[in-house]
Design a protein around this motif. Structure first.
Motif, PDB file in Angstrom:
ATOM      1  N   ILE A  52       0.288  -1.114   0.063  1.00  0.00           N
ATOM      2  CA  ILE A  52      -0.027  -0.062  -0.162  1.00  0.00           C
ATOM      3  C   ILE A  52       1.540   1.376   0.005  1.00  0.00           C
ATOM      4  N   ALA A  53       0.394   2.124  -0.833  1.00  0.00           N
ATOM      5  CA  ALA A  53       1.898   2.907  -0.968  1.00  0.00           C
ATOM      6  C   ALA A  53       1.381   4.163  -2.214  1.00  0.00           C
ATOM      7  N   ASP A  54       2.817   5.301  -1.738  1.00  0.00           N
ATOM      8  CA  ASP A  54       2.373   6.209  -1.942  1.00  0.00           C
ATOM      9  C   ASP A  54       3.436   5.683  -3.520  1.00  0.00           C
ATOM     10  N   MET A  64      14.620  22.746  -9.938  1.00  0.00           N
ATOM     11  CA  MET A  64      13.799  21.956  -8.829  1.00  0.00           C
ATOM     12  C   MET A  64      12.407  22.301  -8.940  1.00  0.00           C
ATOM     13  N   SER A  65      11.414  21.164  -8.417  1.00  0.00           N
ATOM     14  CA  SER A  65       9.767  20.929  -8.423  1.00  0.00           C
ATOM     15  C   SER A  65       9.043  20.369  -8.222  1.00  0.00           C
ATOM     16  N   LEU A  66       8.415  20.372  -7.319  1.00  0.00           N
ATOM     17  CA  LEU A  66       7.475  19.583  -7.080  1.00  0.00           C
ATOM     18  C   LEU A  66       5.744  19.350  -6.705  1.00  0.00           C
ATOM     19  N   ASP A  67       5.176  18.466  -7.429  1.00  0.00           N
ATOM     20  CA  ASP A  67       3.961  18.448  -8.019  1.00  0.00           C
ATOM     21  C   ASP A  67       3.010  17.141  -6.545  1.00  0.00           C
ATOM     22  N   VAL A  68       1.993  17.677  -5.761  1.00  0.00           N
ATOM     23  CA  VAL A  68       1.985  16.989  -4.994  1.00  0.00           C
ATOM     24  C   VAL A  68       0.806  16.029  -5.006  1.00  0.00           C
ATOM     25  N   THR A  69      -0.105  15.304  -5.429  1.00  0.00           N
ATOM     26  CA  THR A  69      -1.476  15.154  -6.200  1.00  0.00           C
ATOM     27  C   THR A  69      -1.413  13.961  -5.345  1.00  0.00           C
ATOM     28  N   GLY A  70      -3.042  13.438  -5.984  1.00  0.00           N
ATOM     29  CA  GLY A  70      -3.447  11.935  -5.200  1.00  0.00           C
ATOM     30  C   GLY A  70      -4.449  11.809  -4.165  1.00  0.00           C
ATOM     31  N   PRO A  71      -5.434  11.131  -4.261  1.00  0.00           N
ATOM     32  CA  PRO A  71      -6.257  11.405  -2.954  1.00  0.00           C
ATOM     33  C   PRO A  71      -5.634  11.721  -1.794  1.00  0.00           C
ATOM     34  N   THR A  99       7.139  14.332  -8.790  1.00  0.00           N
ATOM     35  CA  THR A  99       5.328  13.963  -8.816  1.00  0.00           C
ATOM     36  C   THR A  99       5.396  12.982  -7.523  1.00  0.00           C
ATOM     37  N   LEU A 100       4.627  12.653  -6.586  1.00  0.00           N
ATOM     38  CA  LEU A 100       4.110  12.758  -5.291  1.00  0.00           C
ATOM     39  C   LEU A 100       2.527  12.046  -5.593  1.00  0.00           C
ATOM     40  N   GLU A 101       2.416  11.158  -5.442  1.00  0.00           N
ATOM     41  CA  GLU A 101       0.952  10.697  -5.850  1.00  0.00           C
ATOM     42  C   GLU A 101       0.843  10.088  -4.415  1.00  0.00           C
ATOM     43  N   LYS A 102       0.222  11.281  -3.241  1.00  0.00           N
ATOM     44  CA  LYS A 102      -0.117  10.670  -2.252  1.00  0.00           C
ATOM     45  C   LYS A 102      -1.251   9.648  -1.750  1.00  0.00           C
ATOM     46  N   HIS A 103      -0.768   8.555  -1.855  1.00  0.00           N
ATOM     47  CA  HIS A 103      -2.473   7.437  -1.329  1.00  0.00           C
ATOM     48  C   HIS A 103      -2.681   7.489   0.380  1.00  0.00           C
TER      49      HIS A 103
END
Ligand SMILES: C[C@@](CO)(OP(=O)(O)O)[C@H](O)COP(=O)(O)OP(=O)(O)OC[C@H]1O[C@@H](n2ccc(N)nc2=O)[C@H](O)[C@@H]1O
Ligand SMILES: Nc1ncnc2c1ncn2[C@@H]1O[C@H](COP(=O)(O)OP(=O)(O)O)[C@@H](O)[C@H]1O
Length: 290
Positions: A52-54, A64-71, A99-103
């Motif tokens: 169960i993962a990001d 440098m850039s960071l996009d945080v997405t996900g539920p 890109t960090l997809e947060k679950h």
């Protein structure tokens, strides 16, 4: 800088981006055995990971850039405060877009931020932009960073830097449940009543039944202080323990996420469905333990 993988003699396409899973860390047992002069606590913990993962995607960029997405993105910093950014900076790699997809829920005792940072370092290594650091050198990013660098079951001691192998875990499924309460790790450590407790006892058995019975004899010493700070954890533990097929229910890390262990997959999936129906406000996820 493009990375040219060496496979055979053919020149392959450069890897333009790398995606890594950042699995949930679970402290199957977490004993607090002392405290250092600097206030950090000595631990003796059996740590495992769940599928169960990001997801962390890294690609070379001009800056440098960071996009945080996900539920589960809400509330997670999308700048240099994020551990993925800090890890990239520490690695000495050239600028990257992440890109960090947060679950996984944040501040939840399942090491989400640490696992994301470790996944970033693995992705940078795959891209050929940085070499993998020595796990102990990652302590400055957090005590959970070393164990997350190679996410597999291990015994973790010291404040998190001493990692030793354990026998392979038996096949087990876990159900993770978080009641939606964010707990601060320092606050939970500060609320501990006893700081010098015995470490893990005995040897880890191999079969699922014997393993769960052995684990039931171990503890999470952070559970009592976390329960005082967030009494709803008691409801989560009771709900997990009441699920058919659940062999053990316990809190992970400094909470508030709790886990149930199931020797078979179908009861774990059925329990996930039942708990999601009964408590729609709770975060519930089932997966395989590794
Ligand atoms: C408790 C554990 C168990 O695996 O997990 P989580 O609840 O965070 O998932 C970890 O030790 C958390 O690691 P991590 O979240 O990286 O902690 P850090 O950022 O290094 O430290 C946050 C704060 O927690 C306390 N802390 C942390 C680790 C430790 N061994 N002793 C401590 O006393 C300190 O007050 C420290 O200032
Ligand atoms: N990648 C990240 N994901 C989640 N939280 C992050 C991240 N980077 C920094 N943080 C910060 O770290 C804090 C602890 O989050 P997390 O690592 O998920 O805690 P825990 O180790 O208790 O599961 C959060 O409150 C958040 O502000």
């Amino acid at each position: 800088m493009p990375c040219w993988p060496k496979r055979g003699r053919r020149l392959l396409q450069p890897i333009a981006k790398a995606t890594e899973a950042a699995p949930a860390k679970i402290n199957l047992a977490l004993h607090v055995t002392g405290r250092r002069g600097d206030g950090y606590h000595l631990l003796d913990s059996l740590v495992a990971f769940a599928d169960i993962a990001d997801r962390v995607t890294v690609e070379p960029a001009a800056e440098m850039s960071l996009d945080v997405t996900g539920p589960r993105a809400a509330g997670v910093p999308a700048d240099a405060r994020n551990l993925v950014w800090k890890a990239a900076a520490l690695s000495g790699a050239p600028p990257v877009a992440i890109t960090l997809e947060k679950h996984l829920p944040a501040a939840a005792g399942i090491g989400g931020g640490s696992s994301d940072a470790a996944a970033t370092l693995r992705a940078l290594e795959r891209l050929g932009l940085a070499s993998l650091p020595d796990p102990a050198d990652l302590l400055e990013l957090g005590a959970d960073l070393p164990v997350c660098l190679s996410p597999r079951a291990v015994r973790m001691e010291g404040i998190g830097e001493t990692l030793s192998p354990v026998p392979p875990l038996p096949p087990l499924w876990c159900l993770l449940v978080n009641p939606g309460v964010a707990l601060s790790t320092p606050a939970v450590f500060a609320a501990l009543e006893t700081r010098e407790n015995p470490g893990l006892r005995g040897h880890m058995p191999v079969g699922a039944g014997a393993f769960c019975a052995w684990l039931a004899g171990q503890r999470n010493d952070l559970e009592p202080p976390a329960l005082r700070l967030a009494p709803v954890i008691r409801d989560v533990l009771a709900a997990l323990a009441a699920q058919p097929g659940c062999a053990l229910a316990r809190m992970s890390g400094s909470g508030a996420t709790c886990f149930g262990l199931f020797p078979a997959e179908a009861p774990a999936r059925a329990a996930a469905a039942a708990l999601s129906r009964a408590e729609p406000g709770w975060w519930v996820a089932a997966g395989r333990l590794a």
